[in-house]
Design an enzyme around this catalytic site. Structure first.
Site, short mmCIF file in Angstrom:
data_model
loop_
_atom_site.label_atom_id
_atom_site.label_comp_id
_atom_site.label_asym_id
_atom_site.label_seq_id
_atom_site.Cartn_x
_atom_site.Cartn_y
_atom_site.Cartn_z
CB SER A 1 -0.20 5.49 -0.91
OG SER A 1 1.07 5.35 -0.30
CE LYS A 2 5.57 9.14 -1.30
NZ LYS A 2 5.37 10.42 -0.59
CB ALA B 1 -0.93 -0.01 1.22
CE1 TYR B 2 5.85 5.47 1.72
CE2 TYR B 2 7.45 3.91 0.83
CZ TYR B 2 7.12 5.19 1.25
OH TYR B 2 8.06 6.18 1.19
CB ALA B 3 4.73 0.69 -3.63
#
Length: 247
Positions: free
Chosen positions: A169-170, A165-167
């Site tokens: 979202s970015k 989810a971090y990747a």
């Protein structure tokens, strides 16, 4: 861009909002923008960290900054509109935003991500920058020359296993930048928006996700500042809707 040499007065008389200004890249950018003449608005959640940056800016004899504490995980449209309204009321202008506040998790399989983790990361990393930009658009449109910078991330630019989810979202910042640039291009040529992907850098998030690295011998936040100055100042006025990578 990495070797850009900014004139000392590059940001003279400008007001620039830096999110996530208490540490890492945001802190370094706040200090750097202030050193080049800007009145810097310091956003973050940790007031003590922001006060430390505030004191450093004042001690250096730079324009007096301001502190804007706000938790992006909890903020709604009313909070962002209130923030923009306060800037307009007290400072009468806004000439730039560096979106640098970030939420991150250590790498783990996508199948283990909870709904709460997805919502946290998407809210802080995508929805908050979008909402804050929208709220500040009237001030930015009124500026003779305004710049918005979104700090992207290499794992979002080139998706990699376990960054979840971090990747995602970015990565979402990149199409948002391109769409906004196209929508603003004809009606507001004075306003530009770009994304900057710094690559591996010694930051609090990097130390969290890569604890075994030799962080002292990698790129430091200060090494990135020529690029952050270039995209915030008028020398980059023709660059719009670009995703700039420094790796």
């Amino acid at each position: 861009m990495k070797n850009y040499q900014a004139p000392k007065d590059l940001l003279q008389n400008r007001v620039i909002l830096v999110t996530g200004a208490g540490k890492g890249i945001g802190r370094e950018a706040a200090l750097t923008y202030a050193a080049h003449g800007a009145t810097v608005l310091l956003h973050g959640r940790n007031v003590a960290q922001l006060e430390t940056v505030y004191d450093e800016i004042e001690a250096a004899g730079c324009p007096q900054p301001a502190i804007i504490p706000l938790d992006f995980e909890k903020a709604d449209d009313k909070a962002f509109e209130g923030l923009a309204g306060s800037i307009g009321l007290q400072l009468k202008r806004l000439d730039g935003i560096l979106h640098n506040a970030t939420a991150a998790l250590s790498p783990f399989p996508l199948e283990l991500h909870s709904m709460e983790q997805w919502l946290q990361l998407l809210r802080v990393n995508v929805a908050a920058p979008a909402a804050l930009t929208r709220a500040c658009l009237p001030l930015l449109k009124a500026s003779p020359s305004a710049s918005i910078i979104m700090t992207g991330e290499s794992h979002g630019h080139t998706p990699t296993a376990f960054w979840g989810a971090y990747a995602v979202s970015k990565a979402a910042l990149e199409p948002m930048v391109k769409i906004w640039a196209q929508e603003l291009e004809n009606l507001h040529p004075n306003l530009r928006i770009n994304a900057l992907i710094p690559g591996p850098v010694n930051s609090p998030i990097r130390r969290k996700t890569h604890p075994g690295e030799d962080h002292l011998n990698m790129t430091q936040p200060a090494d990135l500042m020529p690029a952050y100055l270039y995209l915030m100042g008028d020398d980059s006025a023709a660059i719009k809707g670009e995703v700039v990578t420094l790796t």
